[in-house]
Design a protein around this motif. Sequence first.
Motif, PDB file in Angstrom:
ATOM      1  N   GLN A  21     130.173  41.649  12.383  1.00  0.00           N
ATOM      2  CA  GLN A  21     130.352  42.512  11.226  1.00  0.00           C
ATOM      3  C   GLN A  21     130.594  41.660   9.983  1.00  0.00           C
ATOM      4  N   PRO A  22     130.196  42.140   8.817  1.00  0.00           N
ATOM      5  CA  PRO A  22     130.477  41.397   7.583  1.00  0.00           C
ATOM      6  C   PRO A  22     131.978  41.253   7.365  1.00  0.00           C
ATOM      7  N   TYR A  23     132.380  40.147   6.744  1.00  0.00           N
ATOM      8  CA  TYR A  23     133.810  39.878   6.610  1.00  0.00           C
ATOM      9  C   TYR A  23     134.223  39.642   5.157  1.00  0.00           C
ATOM     10  N   ASN A  24     133.505  40.296   4.238  1.00  0.00           N
ATOM     11  CA  ASN A  24     133.903  40.348   2.827  1.00  0.00           C
ATOM     12  C   ASN A  24     134.018  38.958   2.198  1.00  0.00           C
ATOM     13  N   GLY A  77     106.790  40.328  -4.540  1.00  0.00           N
ATOM     14  CA  GLY A  77     105.986  40.368  -5.755  1.00  0.00           C
ATOM     15  C   GLY A  77     106.713  40.854  -6.974  1.00  0.00           C
ATOM     16  N   THR A  78     107.919  41.397  -6.817  1.00  0.00           N
ATOM     17  CA  THR A  78     108.690  41.868  -7.966  1.00  0.00           C
ATOM     18  C   THR A  78     110.119  41.354  -7.878  1.00  0.00           C
ATOM     19  N   LEU A  79     110.762  41.273  -9.033  1.00  0.00           N
ATOM     20  CA  LEU A  79     112.161  40.849  -9.062  1.00  0.00           C
ATOM     21  C   LEU A  79     113.048  41.893  -8.396  1.00  0.00           C
ATOM     22  N   GLU A  80     112.716  43.155  -8.553  1.00  0.00           N
ATOM     23  CA  GLU A  80     113.519  44.215  -7.951  1.00  0.00           C
ATOM     24  C   GLU A  80     113.549  44.088  -6.429  1.00  0.00           C
ATOM     25  N   GLU A  81     112.376  43.865  -5.821  1.00  0.00           N
ATOM     26  CA  GLU A  81     112.331  43.667  -4.370  1.00  0.00           C
ATOM     27  C   GLU A  81     113.126  42.429  -3.964  1.00  0.00           C
ATOM     28  N   THR A  82     113.003  41.377  -4.766  1.00  0.00           N
ATOM     29  CA  THR A  82     113.709  40.131  -4.473  1.00  0.00           C
ATOM     30  C   THR A  82     115.219  40.351  -4.468  1.00  0.00           C
ATOM     31  N   LEU A  83     115.733  41.047  -5.453  1.00  0.00           N
ATOM     32  CA  LEU A  83     117.170  41.289  -5.536  1.00  0.00           C
ATOM     33  C   LEU A  83     117.658  42.172  -4.387  1.00  0.00           C
ATOM     34  N   GLN A  84     116.873  43.163  -4.023  1.00  0.00           N
ATOM     35  CA  GLN A  84     117.261  44.046  -2.920  1.00  0.00           C
ATOM     36  C   GLN A  84     117.352  43.274  -1.605  1.00  0.00           C
ATOM     37  N   LYS A  85     116.339  42.454  -1.344  1.00  0.00           N
ATOM     38  CA  LYS A  85     116.343  41.719  -0.072  1.00  0.00           C
ATOM     39  C   LYS A  85     117.397  40.614  -0.089  1.00  0.00           C
ATOM     40  N   ALA A  86     117.665  40.022  -1.250  1.00  0.00           N
ATOM     41  CA  ALA A  86     118.730  39.025  -1.341  1.00  0.00           C
ATOM     42  C   ALA A  86     120.072  39.651  -0.987  1.00  0.00           C
ATOM     43  N   GLU A  87     120.289  40.879  -1.447  1.00  0.00           N
ATOM     44  CA  GLU A  87     121.528  41.584  -1.087  1.00  0.00           C
ATOM     45  C   GLU A  87     121.590  41.814   0.419  1.00  0.00           C
ATOM     46  N   GLU A  88     120.490  42.241   1.015  1.00  0.00           N
ATOM     47  CA  GLU A  88     120.470  42.454   2.465  1.00  0.00           C
ATOM     48  C   GLU A  88     120.778  41.159   3.217  1.00  0.00           C
ATOM     49  N   SER A  89     120.197  40.059   2.741  1.00  0.00           N
ATOM     50  CA  SER A  89     120.396  38.782   3.435  1.00  0.00           C
ATOM     51  C   SER A  89     121.845  38.317   3.347  1.00  0.00           C
ATOM     52  N   ALA A  90     122.531  38.671   2.268  1.00  0.00           N
ATOM     53  CA  ALA A  90     123.925  38.272   2.080  1.00  0.00           C
ATOM     54  C   ALA A  90     124.882  39.174   2.837  1.00  0.00           C
ATOM     55  N   ALA A  91     124.594  40.482   2.841  1.00  0.00           N
ATOM     56  CA  ALA A  91     125.592  41.476   3.227  1.00  0.00           C
ATOM     57  C   ALA A  91     125.958  41.454   4.702  1.00  0.00           C
ATOM     58  N   VAL A  92     125.170  40.807   5.558  1.00  0.00           N
ATOM     59  CA  VAL A  92     125.539  40.761   6.981  1.00  0.00           C
ATOM     60  C   VAL A  92     126.818  39.963   7.199  1.00  0.00           C
ATOM     61  N   THR A  93     127.153  39.108   6.262  1.00  0.00           N
ATOM     62  CA  THR A  93     128.413  38.358   6.326  1.00  0.00           C
ATOM     63  C   THR A  93     129.152  38.438   4.989  1.00  0.00           C
ATOM     64  N   HIS A  94     128.452  38.133   3.906  1.00  0.00           N
ATOM     65  CA  HIS A  94     129.060  37.970   2.591  1.00  0.00           C
ATOM     66  C   HIS A  94     128.874  39.254   1.769  1.00  0.00           C
ATOM     67  N   ASN A  95     129.581  40.296   2.166  1.00  0.00           N
ATOM     68  CA  ASN A  95     129.407  41.583   1.487  1.00  0.00           C
ATOM     69  C   ASN A  95     130.360  41.787   0.321  1.00  0.00           C
ATOM     70  N   HIS A  96     131.124  40.800  -0.037  1.00  0.00           N
ATOM     71  CA  HIS A  96     131.917  40.843  -1.272  1.00  0.00           C
ATOM     72  C   HIS A  96     130.954  40.828  -2.463  1.00  0.00           C
ATOM     73  N   PRO A  97     131.256  41.553  -3.546  1.00  0.00           N
ATOM     74  CA  PRO A  97     130.339  41.559  -4.702  1.00  0.00           C
ATOM     75  C   PRO A  97     129.964  40.174  -5.209  1.00  0.00           C
TER      76      PRO A  97
END
Length: 401
Positions: free
Chosen positions: A224-227, A245-265
Amino acid sequence: METKGDKSARRCGITPAYVKELKENEVFVFGSNLQGAHGGGAALTAMRLFGAVWGRGTGLQGQSYAIPTMQGGVETIRPYVDEFTAFAADHPGLHFLVTRIGCGIAGFSDSDIAPLFAGAAALANVSLPQEFLDAMLGGAEFPIGAMAGDIIGSVHEFRPVKSTAFELFPARAAFTDDTVMTVAVADWLTNGGDLARVMQGYGRRYAAGYGGMFNRWIASGDPQPYNSFGNGSAMRVSPVGWAFGTLEETLQKAEESAAVTHNHPEGIKGAQATAACIFLARTGCTKEEMRMRVEADFGYGLHRTCDEIRPAYSFDVTCQGSVPEAIIAFLDSTDFESAVRLAVSLGGDADTQGAIAGSIAEAYYGGVPAEIAGEVMSRLPDEFKEVMGAFARKVMRKRQP
């Protein structure tokens, strides 16, 4: 107006696709076999036109130089390429035209052979095939900027250096968790699945200096993510910057890649800022445009310089205390190598800041210098190369001019 270009450190020229005549000081470098049976391809050309001797499989022969490639795997070729590189360095009055050795009858690919010539690429009296240069400089295979920064910085993670004058690849330089998790993210983007489970798999297969919380997460049956707001989210995100192909997609997937552990803002912001920089760099933005966008969107102060940061800066593994500084190292740089050197020279979390700066610099400058790429490739497991190669073929969006 700010411009960009390939500012890699390579000095070599490009071998013509077809060589039918030589100047007096030129030497034709061809792939041979140990028996010196020059019966086809470039070897036959070398014997007919440039003095190669039947029965001699190695070394200088007239105006040709033989490198055997038929005796086994790539590693059996390396000693002969190293011998050639030393010979070329000792004979600056000769100019060596290297052909695509090993890429014909021997059955190797350009990406197999090209890294062997990393040292030769630094010599002004050596020309290499365009295909080798493409493979070494990132144009044909996969992004390795983050891995390069990680390996270069690994030596200084707990031995801080406050200067850009350090050896890039001492013997103990090796990949760390930054590289392992970068490959895991690339695997996830290529093959799908549960990112947490993908990362756990890599973490269990490769011991690479993980932090205490992350080690426990790797071992967990229910990860589980640990903030966290540590910079681990930014160190592994670089494939995301190349995948959409877009910055919006990039930002969304970057959030997904982080949130599995680093879900702090702050953990999410660090990953998004790094991925955004890579996306903006590969799609043609200038440094000033990137600086303004990142400051506006993420609130990072990027109008400092490395010289201003360095004296008081110390080890900091938080995103908010290390990602802006790594981005500044890129902004202060003049080429890929200087970006990584500047990041490491801050004296902080050297491998991760090198990985972040290197991942952005690679996208901006159009690749990684040949001699650096060769050193990196020689330190990567075959699994990493295979996964990253599949990512490049199936997912990666190429850099725009």
